[in-house]
Design a protein around this motif. Sequence first.
Motif: not given
Length: 349
Positions: A81-82, A88-89
């Motif tokens: 997830r990380l 994404r960011t």
Amino acid sequence: MTETLESLFEPIRARIAAATDEDELRKIERETLDKGGTVAALLAAIPSLPGPKRPLAGKRANELKNAIGAALAEARERLARLAMERERTGAGFDPTLPGARISRGGLHPLVAVTRELEDLFTSMGYVVLDGPEIETDYHNFEALNIPRDHPARDMQDTFRLDLEGKLVLRTHTSAVQARGLKRLADEIRAGRFAPPFRAIVPGKVFRQETTDASHEHTFHQMEGLVVGKDVSVGHLIGAMKTLLRGVFGREIEIRLRPGYFPFVEPGFELDARCPFCKEGCSVCKRSTWIELLPCGLVHPNVLQECGIDPEHWSGFAFGLGLSRLVMLRYGIDDVRLLLSGDLRFLEQF
Ligand code: PHE
């Protein structure tokens, strides 16, 4: 045994929770669940316990195994997830890191020096002429006062292209002298142009010879030709000094020795004082002089042959060894490198 299991799990759980990459998780997994790990050691100890305690101990050992497995799975999900979130960011992306290097091409040293000389000469009113590399025997030799049976033909080992001996690979840029003079004669006759006429001819020339560090079958020359009223050796010397100042960036002492070329009279070999030493070095072969360019006043026979009246006009011509000049300028010790296409050589410029 129950406490033992609890106290065993706590540090493992803490390590798993703190893990920041898959390598760490895999290491913990190996130490606990794999063959020879903590759980396996516990299971192996069960037979030594008193009979009634064995079932519970077995159950607890399995619980520990499952708990570790679950903690590992959870940790792997967290890491995944990380990673997705980072992507994404854009977190962790450093825009100040240097990018991949893009290699750029550069000018071949022959091209660089040719362009420099063209700039220098056009600023003095010269035009840049071009001519064919496959040349007629007439322009390469006959028009230049070198008839068929003339011994001077032996000075230049010629690549011939046909059995009749009409076509050659030009042995010198002087062939363009003949073409330029004929064109000039036409222009004068038609009243479209009046001398002084000044031209340079940079280009490739060919000689049939055995190659070594200072001989190549294909090399570059730059011809110079000036025709006008009362053009003298003084004009020639002036032009040559300007040429050398342009190339070496300072005043260079010169000397003239007599030299024989059928298309000039008088003909000279112009030597330049070695720009690299005072007492003699390997470049000037310990003489402090470098033989740089043959030159002279255009022979009246050549002017006549090309339709220009030698009673009215005179001129000078020079034949700069461009390849040699480039070698001097950059300290290149083997002429064959120039046209080798070897990137290890070319990338130095
Ligand atoms: N064309 C001659 C050569 O290549 C050099 C030269 C040019 C000599 C002009 C005199 C004048 O050997």
